[in-house]
Write a protein that holds these residues in place. Structure first.
Motif, PDB file in Angstrom:
ATOM      1  N   LYS A  83       1.403   7.007   2.347  1.00  0.00           N
ATOM      2  CA  LYS A  83       1.061   8.420   2.283  1.00  0.00           C
ATOM      3  C   LYS A  83      -0.447   8.536   2.508  1.00  0.00           C
ATOM      4  O   LYS A  83      -1.230   7.793   1.896  1.00  0.00           O
ATOM      5  CB  LYS A  83       1.450   8.996   0.915  1.00  0.00           C
ATOM      6  CG  LYS A  83       1.258  10.482   0.806  1.00  0.00           C
ATOM      7  CD  LYS A  83       1.762  10.985  -0.534  1.00  0.00           C
ATOM      8  CE  LYS A  83       1.511  12.458  -0.664  1.00  0.00           C
ATOM      9  NZ  LYS A  83       1.877  12.983  -1.991  1.00  0.00           N
ATOM     10  N   VAL A  84      -0.865   9.443   3.369  1.00  0.00           N
ATOM     11  CA  VAL A  84      -2.286   9.600   3.712  1.00  0.00           C
ATOM     12  C   VAL A  84      -2.736  10.999   3.334  1.00  0.00           C
ATOM     13  O   VAL A  84      -2.138  11.989   3.731  1.00  0.00           O
ATOM     14  CB  VAL A  84      -2.523   9.347   5.219  1.00  0.00           C
ATOM     15  CG1 VAL A  84      -4.000   9.548   5.566  1.00  0.00           C
ATOM     16  CG2 VAL A  84      -2.054   7.954   5.630  1.00  0.00           C
ATOM     17  N   GLU A  85      -3.825  11.066   2.550  1.00  0.00           N
ATOM     18  CA  GLU A  85      -4.412  12.345   2.124  1.00  0.00           C
ATOM     19  C   GLU A  85      -5.909  12.319   2.429  1.00  0.00           C
ATOM     20  O   GLU A  85      -6.722  12.059   1.560  1.00  0.00           O
ATOM     21  CB  GLU A  85      -4.190  12.561   0.630  1.00  0.00           C
ATOM     22  CG  GLU A  85      -2.737  12.652   0.227  1.00  0.00           C
ATOM     23  CD  GLU A  85      -2.533  12.741  -1.280  1.00  0.00           C
ATOM     24  OE1 GLU A  85      -3.528  12.688  -2.042  1.00  0.00           O
ATOM     25  OE2 GLU A  85      -1.367  12.830  -1.706  1.00  0.00           O
ATOM     26  N   VAL A 121      -7.070   3.584   9.277  1.00  0.00           N
ATOM     27  CA  VAL A 121      -5.819   4.125   8.705  1.00  0.00           C
ATOM     28  C   VAL A 121      -4.675   3.985   9.713  1.00  0.00           C
ATOM     29  O   VAL A 121      -3.556   3.597   9.346  1.00  0.00           O
ATOM     30  CB  VAL A 121      -6.012   5.593   8.266  1.00  0.00           C
ATOM     31  CG1 VAL A 121      -4.683   6.240   7.896  1.00  0.00           C
ATOM     32  CG2 VAL A 121      -6.986   5.679   7.101  1.00  0.00           C
ATOM     33  N   ASP A 122      -4.945   4.281  10.992  1.00  0.00           N
ATOM     34  CA  ASP A 122      -3.909   4.161  12.022  1.00  0.00           C
ATOM     35  C   ASP A 122      -3.374   2.727  12.106  1.00  0.00           C
ATOM     36  O   ASP A 122      -2.172   2.519  12.266  1.00  0.00           O
ATOM     37  CB  ASP A 122      -4.445   4.592  13.386  1.00  0.00           C
ATOM     38  CG  ASP A 122      -4.685   6.099  13.464  1.00  0.00           C
ATOM     39  OD1 ASP A 122      -4.177   6.845  12.600  1.00  0.00           O
ATOM     40  OD2 ASP A 122      -5.413   6.523  14.389  1.00  0.00           O
ATOM     41  N   GLU A 123      -4.275   1.749  12.008  1.00  0.00           N
ATOM     42  CA  GLU A 123      -3.849   0.343  12.069  1.00  0.00           C
ATOM     43  C   GLU A 123      -2.971  -0.025  10.872  1.00  0.00           C
ATOM     44  O   GLU A 123      -2.011  -0.769  11.019  1.00  0.00           O
ATOM     45  CB  GLU A 123      -5.057  -0.587  12.147  1.00  0.00           C
ATOM     46  CG  GLU A 123      -5.766  -0.556  13.488  1.00  0.00           C
ATOM     47  CD  GLU A 123      -4.875  -1.013  14.643  1.00  0.00           C
ATOM     48  OE1 GLU A 123      -4.120  -1.991  14.482  1.00  0.00           O
ATOM     49  OE2 GLU A 123      -4.930  -0.372  15.706  1.00  0.00           O
ATOM     50  N   LEU A 124      -3.306   0.500   9.694  1.00  0.00           N
ATOM     51  CA  LEU A 124      -2.460   0.246   8.514  1.00  0.00           C
ATOM     52  C   LEU A 124      -1.093   0.905   8.676  1.00  0.00           C
ATOM     53  O   LEU A 124      -0.066   0.315   8.341  1.00  0.00           O
ATOM     54  CB  LEU A 124      -3.141   0.733   7.247  1.00  0.00           C
ATOM     55  CG  LEU A 124      -4.367  -0.053   6.783  1.00  0.00           C
ATOM     56  CD1 LEU A 124      -5.021   0.616   5.584  1.00  0.00           C
ATOM     57  CD2 LEU A 124      -4.005  -1.499   6.457  1.00  0.00           C
ATOM     58  N   ILE A 174       0.855  -1.198   0.000  1.00  0.00           N
ATOM     59  CA  ILE A 174       0.000   0.000   0.000  1.00  0.00           C
ATOM     60  C   ILE A 174       0.888   1.244   0.000  1.00  0.00           C
ATOM     61  O   ILE A 174       1.781   1.390   0.834  1.00  0.00           O
ATOM     62  CB  ILE A 174      -0.954   0.005   1.211  1.00  0.00           C
ATOM     63  CG1 ILE A 174      -1.893  -1.201   1.149  1.00  0.00           C
ATOM     64  CG2 ILE A 174      -1.757   1.314   1.262  1.00  0.00           C
ATOM     65  CD1 ILE A 174      -2.783  -1.373   2.372  1.00  0.00           C
ATOM     66  N   THR A 175       0.621   2.145  -0.948  1.00  0.00           N
ATOM     67  CA  THR A 175       1.434   3.354  -1.082  1.00  0.00           C
ATOM     68  C   THR A 175       0.683   4.628  -0.703  1.00  0.00           C
ATOM     69  O   THR A 175       1.294   5.593  -0.273  1.00  0.00           O
ATOM     70  CB  THR A 175       1.929   3.508  -2.534  1.00  0.00           C
ATOM     71  OG1 THR A 175       0.798   3.520  -3.418  1.00  0.00           O
ATOM     72  CG2 THR A 175       2.871   2.377  -2.915  1.00  0.00           C
ATOM     73  N   LEU A 176      -0.646   4.616  -0.872  1.00  0.00           N
ATOM     74  CA  LEU A 176      -1.422   5.838  -0.666  1.00  0.00           C
ATOM     75  C   LEU A 176      -2.834   5.494  -0.216  1.00  0.00           C
ATOM     76  O   LEU A 176      -3.442   4.551  -0.722  1.00  0.00           O
ATOM     77  CB  LEU A 176      -1.471   6.633  -1.987  1.00  0.00           C
ATOM     78  CG  LEU A 176      -2.361   7.864  -2.061  1.00  0.00           C
ATOM     79  CD1 LEU A 176      -1.860   8.970  -1.133  1.00  0.00           C
ATOM     80  CD2 LEU A 176      -2.442   8.372  -3.502  1.00  0.00           C
ATOM     81  N   ILE A 177      -3.326   6.293   0.721  1.00  0.00           N
ATOM     82  CA  ILE A 177      -4.737   6.233   1.115  1.00  0.00           C
ATOM     83  C   ILE A 177      -5.254   7.661   0.994  1.00  0.00           C
ATOM     84  O   ILE A 177      -4.712   8.581   1.606  1.00  0.00           O
ATOM     85  CB  ILE A 177      -4.912   5.733   2.563  1.00  0.00           C
ATOM     86  CG1 ILE A 177      -4.352   4.322   2.718  1.00  0.00           C
ATOM     87  CG2 ILE A 177      -6.382   5.785   2.967  1.00  0.00           C
ATOM     88  CD1 ILE A 177      -4.312   3.824   4.150  1.00  0.00           C
ATOM     89  N   LYS A 178      -6.298   7.822   0.169  1.00  0.00           N
ATOM     90  CA  LYS A 178      -6.814   9.175  -0.024  1.00  0.00           C
ATOM     91  C   LYS A 178      -8.334   9.166  -0.054  1.00  0.00           C
ATOM     92  O   LYS A 178      -8.970   8.166  -0.396  1.00  0.00           O
ATOM     93  CB  LYS A 178      -6.269   9.794  -1.304  1.00  0.00           C
ATOM     94  CG  LYS A 178      -6.696   9.080  -2.578  1.00  0.00           C
ATOM     95  CD  LYS A 178      -6.077   9.740  -3.803  1.00  0.00           C
ATOM     96  CE  LYS A 178      -6.505   9.008  -5.066  1.00  0.00           C
ATOM     97  NZ  LYS A 178      -5.994   9.656  -6.263  1.00  0.00           N
ATOM     98  N   LYS A 179      -8.904  10.293   0.316  1.00  0.00           N
ATOM     99  CA  LYS A 179     -10.353  10.457   0.274  1.00  0.00           C
ATOM    100  C   LYS A 179     -10.780  10.512  -1.189  1.00  0.00           C
ATOM    101  O   LYS A 179     -10.069  11.061  -2.028  1.00  0.00           O
ATOM    102  CB  LYS A 179     -10.755  11.740   0.993  1.00  0.00           C
ATOM    103  CG  LYS A 179     -12.237  11.904   1.130  1.00  0.00           C
ATOM    104  CD  LYS A 179     -12.610  13.096   1.987  1.00  0.00           C
ATOM    105  CE  LYS A 179     -14.120  13.140   2.043  1.00  0.00           C
ATOM    106  NZ  LYS A 179     -14.637  14.139   2.913  1.00  0.00           N
ATOM    107  N   SER A 235     -15.043   1.859   2.456  1.00  0.00           N
ATOM    108  CA  SER A 235     -15.619   2.841   3.377  1.00  0.00           C
ATOM    109  C   SER A 235     -15.687   2.292   4.801  1.00  0.00           C
ATOM    110  O   SER A 235     -16.748   1.975   5.304  1.00  0.00           O
ATOM    111  CB  SER A 235     -17.016   3.251   2.911  1.00  0.00           C
ATOM    112  OG  SER A 235     -17.884   2.131   2.931  1.00  0.00           O
ATOM    113  N   PRO A 236     -14.536   2.173   5.471  1.00  0.00           N
ATOM    114  CA  PRO A 236     -14.576   1.689   6.849  1.00  0.00           C
ATOM    115  C   PRO A 236     -15.331   2.662   7.758  1.00  0.00           C
ATOM    116  O   PRO A 236     -15.208   3.882   7.604  1.00  0.00           O
ATOM    117  CB  PRO A 236     -13.109   1.587   7.254  1.00  0.00           C
ATOM    118  CG  PRO A 236     -12.364   2.414   6.272  1.00  0.00           C
ATOM    119  CD  PRO A 236     -13.189   2.491   5.033  1.00  0.00           C
ATOM    120  N   LYS A 237     -16.139   2.101   8.651  1.00  0.00           N
ATOM    121  CA  LYS A 237     -16.958   2.925   9.551  1.00  0.00           C
ATOM    122  C   LYS A 237     -16.080   3.840  10.411  1.00  0.00           C
ATOM    123  O   LYS A 237     -16.367   5.009  10.570  1.00  0.00           O
ATOM    124  CB  LYS A 237     -17.808   2.006  10.425  1.00  0.00           C
ATOM    125  CG  LYS A 237     -18.840   2.714  11.235  1.00  0.00           C
ATOM    126  CD  LYS A 237     -19.724   1.693  11.932  1.00  0.00           C
ATOM    127  CE  LYS A 237     -20.880   2.350  12.632  1.00  0.00           C
ATOM    128  NZ  LYS A 237     -21.755   1.350  13.265  1.00  0.00           N
TER     129      LYS A 237
END
Length: 136
Positions: free
Chosen positions: A133-135, A122-125, A80-85, A114-116
């Motif tokens: 990278k988180v956006e 995100v913190d667990e990942l 996993i490289t990126l998590i974004k809205k 769409s995790p509740k």
């Protein structure tokens, strides 16, 4: 260590499916059309099942995305490289239309979920891969 995160369910989705299905079901009963009734009831049941059987599991090194019998995907957390809205309304293993995130991994692959409890998810990942990278 196994953490299960249910998908957030927008209340509008079940209401939409109920409101759109009931008139056809009523007409099929009134007209004694058992085939139409069976089809509509089956479709309604399938949609509700998928809405409420969508969840995400984080284990050591792995993210499992599950949505009924349709989606059962395993993703290496290390990839996993990126998590974004995202505001994408494309079909996805997500029971929400408003609080979706896109998880990008591997070579140009991504999945919308769409995790509740998005922040805890995100913190667990991030605990397993600090380079994500988180956006949000």
């Amino acid at each position: 260590m196994k953490k299960v995160f249910p998908s957030k369910v927008d209340i509008a989705l079940p209401i939409l499916f109920v409101v759109t299905s009931i008139p056809t079901i009523i007409i099929s009963v009134r007209e004694k059309d058992l085939i139409l009734f069976a089809i509509m009831l089956s479709v309604f049941t399938l949609i509700m099942y998928l809405l409420y059987d969508t969840y995400y599991v984080i284990t050591h090194g792995n993210l499992k995305v599950h949505s009924g019998f349709i989606v059962n995907k395993n993703i290496s957390i290390g990839s996993i490289t990126l998590i974004k809205k995202t505001d994408s309304i494309l079909s996805a293993p997500a029971s929400s239309l408003t609080d979706r995130i896109e998880v990008c991994y591997g070579n140009s692959k991504s999945i919308v979920i769409s995790p509740k409890d998005r922040q805890h998810f995100v913190d667990e990942l991030l605990k397993q891969n600090v380079e994500i990278k988180v956006e949000l």
